[in-house]
Design an enzyme around this catalytic site. Structure first.
Site, PDB file in Angstrom:
ATOM      1  N   CYS A   1      13.525  39.971  53.940  1.00 50.42           N
ATOM      2  CA  CYS A   1      13.933  40.984  54.582  1.00 50.42           C
ATOM      3  C   CYS A   1      13.778  40.166  55.721  1.00 50.42           C
ATOM      4  O   CYS A   1      14.452  41.215  56.305  1.00 50.42           O
ATOM      5  CB  CYS A   1      12.645  41.964  54.486  1.00 50.42           C
ATOM      6  SG  CYS A   1      12.963  42.238  52.687  1.00 50.42           S
TER       7      CYS A   1
ATOM      8  N   HIS B   1      15.581  42.673  59.255  1.00 47.89           N
ATOM      9  CA  HIS B   1      15.372  43.717  59.656  1.00 47.89           C
ATOM     10  C   HIS B   1      13.819  43.454  60.974  1.00 47.89           C
ATOM     11  O   HIS B   1      14.090  42.493  60.536  1.00 47.89           O
ATOM     12  CB  HIS B   1      14.681  44.881  58.488  1.00 47.89           C
ATOM     13  CG  HIS B   1      15.600  45.668  56.887  1.00 47.89           C
ATOM     14  ND1 HIS B   1      16.566  46.229  57.732  1.00 47.89           N
ATOM     15  CD2 HIS B   1      15.835  45.081  55.973  1.00 47.89           C
ATOM     16  CE1 HIS B   1      16.794  46.272  56.387  1.00 47.89           C
ATOM     17  NE2 HIS B   1      16.875  45.962  56.186  1.00 47.89           N
TER      18      HIS B   1
ATOM     19  N   CYS C   1       8.161  71.860  35.733  1.00 49.78           N
ATOM     20  CA  CYS C   1       7.043  71.306  36.980  1.00 49.78           C
ATOM     21  C   CYS C   1       6.404  72.692  37.224  1.00 49.78           C
ATOM     22  O   CYS C   1       5.472  72.966  37.967  1.00 49.78           O
ATOM     23  CB  CYS C   1       7.587  70.408  38.112  1.00 49.78           C
ATOM     24  SG  CYS C   1       8.604  68.920  37.242  1.00 49.78           S
TER      25      CYS C   1
ATOM     26  N   CYS D   1       3.679  74.571  36.659  1.00 50.93           N
ATOM     27  CA  CYS D   1       2.046  74.047  37.357  1.00 50.93           C
ATOM     28  C   CYS D   1       1.805  74.431  38.676  1.00 50.93           C
ATOM     29  O   CYS D   1       1.129  74.846  38.961  1.00 50.93           O
ATOM     30  CB  CYS D   1       1.545  73.262  36.758  1.00 50.93           C
ATOM     31  SG  CYS D   1       0.617  73.252  34.804  1.00 50.93           S
TER      32      CYS D   1
ATOM     33  N   ARG E   1       4.923  58.657  36.804  1.00 48.24           N
ATOM     34  CA  ARG E   1       4.015  60.360  37.665  1.00 48.24           C
ATOM     35  C   ARG E   1       4.670  61.095  36.903  1.00 48.24           C
ATOM     36  O   ARG E   1       4.738  62.358  36.341  1.00 48.24           O
ATOM     37  CB  ARG E   1       3.370  60.510  39.057  1.00 48.24           C
ATOM     38  CG  ARG E   1       2.427  61.469  38.903  1.00 48.24           C
ATOM     39  CD  ARG E   1       1.267  61.324  38.833  1.00 48.24           C
ATOM     40  NE  ARG E   1      -0.124  61.849  38.223  1.00 48.24           N
ATOM     41  CZ  ARG E   1       0.401  62.584  36.921  1.00 48.24           C
ATOM     42  NH1 ARG E   1       0.788  62.409  35.892  1.00 48.24           N
ATOM     43  NH2 ARG E   1      -0.174  63.519  36.781  1.00 48.24           N
TER      44      ARG E   1
ATOM     45  N   CYS F   1       4.010  63.000  33.874  1.00 44.96           N
ATOM     46  CA  CYS F   1       3.313  64.534  33.253  1.00 44.96           C
ATOM     47  C   CYS F   1       4.967  65.421  32.957  1.00 44.96           C
ATOM     48  O   CYS F   1       4.400  66.439  31.533  1.00 44.96           O
ATOM     49  CB  CYS F   1       4.038  65.301  35.187  1.00 44.96           C
ATOM     50  SG  CYS F   1       3.134  65.585  35.742  1.00 44.96           S
TER      51      CYS F   1
END
Lengths: 157, 286
Positions: free
Chosen positions: B102, B106, B202, B205, B243, B247
């Site tokens: 990379c 960069h 979503c 909550c 995540r 959920c």
């Protein structure tokens, strides 16, 4: 031929009516309330308390706090406190709210505990995988009756 | 004497048990300053597109216990920083048939300091909204001749942690208009869809009930400015898509997979709800 089959079905229904549970699809809500027991068998308040406070069963405590079960740790605060609920509501109303609160409170966050279809992307419990066909309700008819029986003991002092 | 000692020990044990039994409440008014110098915005006015639903936006850091909050205040205490270091090693390592790293194209992660705050972002050439991980995979496969990395793999999250550190403290600022708008709208619709047998969106909550306890969990706004997140629960860096997957699974739904078009759209929308909060990854959460 068709008439005979229909007759048999009707007979079968009548014979079973005294003992059969009301299935989730056949529950009659009137203004959100369910007048009659779902099973015809009186609820057991002690079992109801266990269902209400167990994570693997109703887990009502995840959202509702109450002094009545202060021996259980970690009460949630999403829904109203349940102390005095048996004084504020009629039994038929409590049964309706436990079975499907959305029939009483439109848009409520509270899940329906006696419903088997009409979901968006229903899953097979907590696996994340797709469900196959209708789901079992979160609580059985008798468990609903047990929870209702317990809630009706929570009277204002 | 022996009896007294024993009862003291028992008393101490009982006290410890109590301490662990009580939910540890967060200090929602605490301010996050990293290494005693880098001020992180964890509370600010909600972006205009949220004016009908929220007045202010709050980083998940505010909802965590004092101990968890403290871990993120010093890079030596933040286990997520190890991932950022590995990410830098990866950045400087040649990969693939082209023999390039990379770092050959960069000029250090500093040259990429605008990335974390502005992704997911519309890519004109590809004609799609891309997440950071999609862009990294594009580099790996088309520039470097390397195999693509699996979505939310450890290596991907190490890269993300490195990019988050390079951008730490800058305000999240994802574009929601122009060519990205339809993807953003798709994500918004998902945010308000009540998935699964528990019929939870979503918003149920994280918009309607943030700040409230759900059993022992203190509900946050579900902001993702802190990703990648080191979770004490699984002791590793976690990606936002993983995540999301957890959920939606927990609504008893058929969930979506990390890297799916649905989660790309949801990431753009949820990121936009945090426009104005600082990039703070790698964050520490429970």
């Amino acid at each position: 031929m068709k008439r005979i089959a229909t007759t048999l079905v009707v007979l079968g229904l009548t014979a079973g009516a005294a003992l059969a549970e009301v299935t989730p699809n056949d529950v009659a809500y009137v203004d959100g309330a369910i007048a009659d027991s779902l099973t015809g068998v009186a609820g057991n308040a002690e079992k109801g308390r266990e269902i209400l406070t167990s994570k693997s069963l109703g887990n009502c405590v995840a959202c509702h706090a109450a002094e009545a079960y202060e021996d259980i740790s970690f009460h949630g605060e999403i829904g109203p406190m349940l102390d005095g609920v048996g004084s504020r509501w009629e039994e038929a109303e409590v049964r309706g709210i436990v079975a499907n609160a959305k029939m009483t409170f439109e848009g409520t966050i509270m899940p329906a505990f006696y419903k088997t279809n009409g979901y968006i992307r229903p899953g097979d419990a907590y696996t994340g995988k797709a469900a196959t066909g209708d789901l079992p309700p979160l609580l059985s008819a008798q468990q609903i009756e047990d929870v209702v029986a317990y809630l009706m003991t929570l009277k204002d002092e | 004497m022996k009896t007294k000692l024993l009862s003291t020990v028992l008393g101490t044990a009982a006290l410890s048990a109590l301490v662990f039994a009580a939910p540890v409440l967060a200090d929602e008014e605490a301010e996050l300053i990293v290494n005693g110098e880098l001020e992180i915005v964890t509370k600010t006015a909600a972006p205009a597109h949220l004016s009908d639903s929220l007045d202010e936006i709050l980083s998940g850091w505010r909802f965590r216990s004092d101990g968890t909050q403290t871990m993120q205040m010093d890079d030596f205490d933040n286990p997520g920083m190890l991932g950022a270091e590995v990410g830098l090693d990866q950045f400087e390592t040649s990969m693939g048939s082209e023999g390039k790293a990379c770092a050959d194209c960069h000029n250090g992660p500093e040259s990429l300091s605008s990335v974390r705050a502005t992704y997911p972002k519309w890519n004109e050439g590809a004609g799609e909204v891309r997440t950071i991980q999609m862009q990294i995979n594009d580099c790996l496969t088309t520039q470097m001749g390397a195999e693509p990395e699996k979505y939310d793999s450890a290596a991907m999250l190490n890269f993300e942690a490195m990019l988050a550190v390079a951008a730490r403290g800058t305000p999240i600022n994802v574009a929601i208009d122009g060519p990205a708008q339809s993807t953003w709208e798709q994500g918004k619709e998902m945010y308000y869809t009540r998935f699964g047998q528990l019929e939870l969106s979503c918003a149920n909550c994280h918009e309607d009930n943030y700040g409230n306890m759900i059993r022992a969990d203190h509900l946050s706004q579900g902001q993702i400015n802190g990703f990648p997140t080191y979770r004490l629960k699984n002791t590793k860096l976690n990606g936002s898509h993983s995540r999301f997957k957890g959920c939606i699974r927990d609504t008893r739904a058929e969930t979506f997979n990390p890297g799916s078009p649905e989660f790309v759209a949801l990431e753009l929308y949820v990121a936009s709800r945090g426009n104005g909060l600082s990039v703070e990854g790698p964050s520490v959460r429970n």
